[in-house]
Design a protein around this motif. Structure first.
Motif, short mmCIF file in Angstrom:
data_model
loop_
_atom_site.label_atom_id
_atom_site.label_comp_id
_atom_site.label_asym_id
_atom_site.label_seq_id
_atom_site.Cartn_x
_atom_site.Cartn_y
_atom_site.Cartn_z
N THR A 66 0.83 -1.20 0.00
CA THR A 66 0.00 0.00 0.00
C THR A 66 0.87 1.25 0.00
O THR A 66 0.37 2.35 -0.21
CB THR A 66 -0.95 0.05 1.21
N ILE A 85 -6.89 -0.22 4.41
CA ILE A 85 -6.57 -0.84 3.12
C ILE A 85 -5.33 -1.69 3.32
O ILE A 85 -4.33 -1.23 3.88
CB ILE A 85 -6.35 0.22 2.03
N ASN A 123 -7.24 -6.52 1.12
CA ASN A 123 -8.62 -6.04 1.28
C ASN A 123 -8.64 -4.54 1.00
O ASN A 123 -7.82 -3.80 1.54
CB ASN A 123 -9.12 -6.31 2.71
N PRO A 124 -9.59 -4.07 0.19
CA PRO A 124 -9.70 -2.65 -0.13
C PRO A 124 -10.55 -1.92 0.92
O PRO A 124 -11.53 -1.25 0.60
CB PRO A 124 -10.37 -2.65 -1.50
N TYR A 125 -10.18 -2.05 2.15
CA TYR A 125 -10.95 -1.57 3.31
C TYR A 125 -11.59 -0.20 3.05
O TYR A 125 -10.95 0.72 2.56
CB TYR A 125 -10.03 -1.48 4.53
N GLY A 126 -12.87 -0.12 3.37
CA GLY A 126 -13.60 1.14 3.20
C GLY A 126 -14.25 1.32 1.84
O GLY A 126 -15.07 2.21 1.67
N ASP A 127 -13.89 0.49 0.87
CA ASP A 127 -14.46 0.61 -0.48
C ASP A 127 -15.69 -0.28 -0.58
O ASP A 127 -15.62 -1.43 -1.01
CB ASP A 127 -13.41 0.22 -1.52
N GLU A 128 -16.83 0.27 -0.19
CA GLU A 128 -18.05 -0.53 -0.18
C GLU A 128 -18.61 -0.79 -1.58
O GLU A 128 -19.42 -1.68 -1.75
CB GLU A 128 -19.09 0.08 0.75
N LYS A 129 -18.14 -0.05 -2.59
CA LYS A 129 -18.52 -0.38 -3.97
C LYS A 129 -17.96 -1.76 -4.33
O LYS A 129 -18.53 -2.46 -5.17
CB LYS A 129 -18.01 0.67 -4.95
N MET A 130 -16.85 -2.12 -3.70
CA MET A 130 -16.25 -3.44 -3.90
C MET A 130 -16.73 -4.45 -2.85
O MET A 130 -16.33 -5.61 -2.89
CB MET A 130 -14.73 -3.35 -3.86
N ALA A 132 -16.01 -4.33 0.41
CA ALA A 132 -14.81 -4.60 1.18
C ALA A 132 -15.06 -5.18 2.56
O ALA A 132 -14.25 -5.96 3.05
CB ALA A 132 -13.96 -3.33 1.29
#
Length: 166
Positions: A66, A85, A123-130, A132
């Motif tokens: 990251t 992330i 994990n793309p933490y915080g990316d709720e479009k994905m 996460a």
């Protein structure tokens, strides 16, 4: 695209209490080649930040992807909580096992019997479009170059052993 002849076999067996996988690469060409690989395994979670990933991470070589550039260091704990992330590589921690503990679902033991040597946690933490919060990727990997001479075979195994929440 790839100038060498090869055979790849990925075997999945449903056994009593586990899902066992075998990944084999055979060099069927007349010349040596090298490769690397990983099983990009995504595991469903109820809430990723409530989960714990346990493995032999403390003092292992760690690469935090990251950061730009990627930051080399050492793992500081055997327990990992995804609360930001995350894209971390832990080198040389397999064969062995990593356990994903989800308080809502139970535990999943990821057992590497050989071949795979590295673990990648993403994990793309915080990316709720994905989505996460609903998954974590825990990859069994061989990120170093694996040399394979003609007619040679490289093999890696990984099993998933679930334990339901009591």
């Amino acid at each position: 695209m790839w100038p060498h002849a090869f055979r790849l076999e990925y075997r999945v067996e449903l056994k009593d209490g586990e899902l066992a996988t075998t990944f084999k690469v055979q060099n069927t060409s007349a010349s040596d080649f090298s490769f690397n690989g990983a099983l990009h395994s995504y595991y469903s979670t109820r809430n990723v930040s409530a989960c714990k990933i346990t493995g032999p991470f403390e003092n292992a070589t760690k690469i935090d992807k990251t950061k730009e550039p990627a930051k080399m260091g050492r793992g500081t704990s055997n327990d990992i909580i995804v609360d930001k992330i995350t894209e971390e590589i832990y080198k040389g921690v397999l064969p062995g096992s990593v356990t994903l503990s989800d308080p809502a679902k139970g535990e999943l033991k990821i057992v590497s019997g050989g071949g795979w040597r590295d673990v990648v946690i993403w994990n793309p933490y915080g990316d709720e479009k994905m989505g996460a919060s609903g998954f974590v990727c825990i990859e069994s990997a061989e990120l170093a170059s694996v040399p394979l001479s003609p007619n040679s075979v490289w093999k890696a195994t990984m099993s998933l052993v679930p334990t339901k929440k009591a």
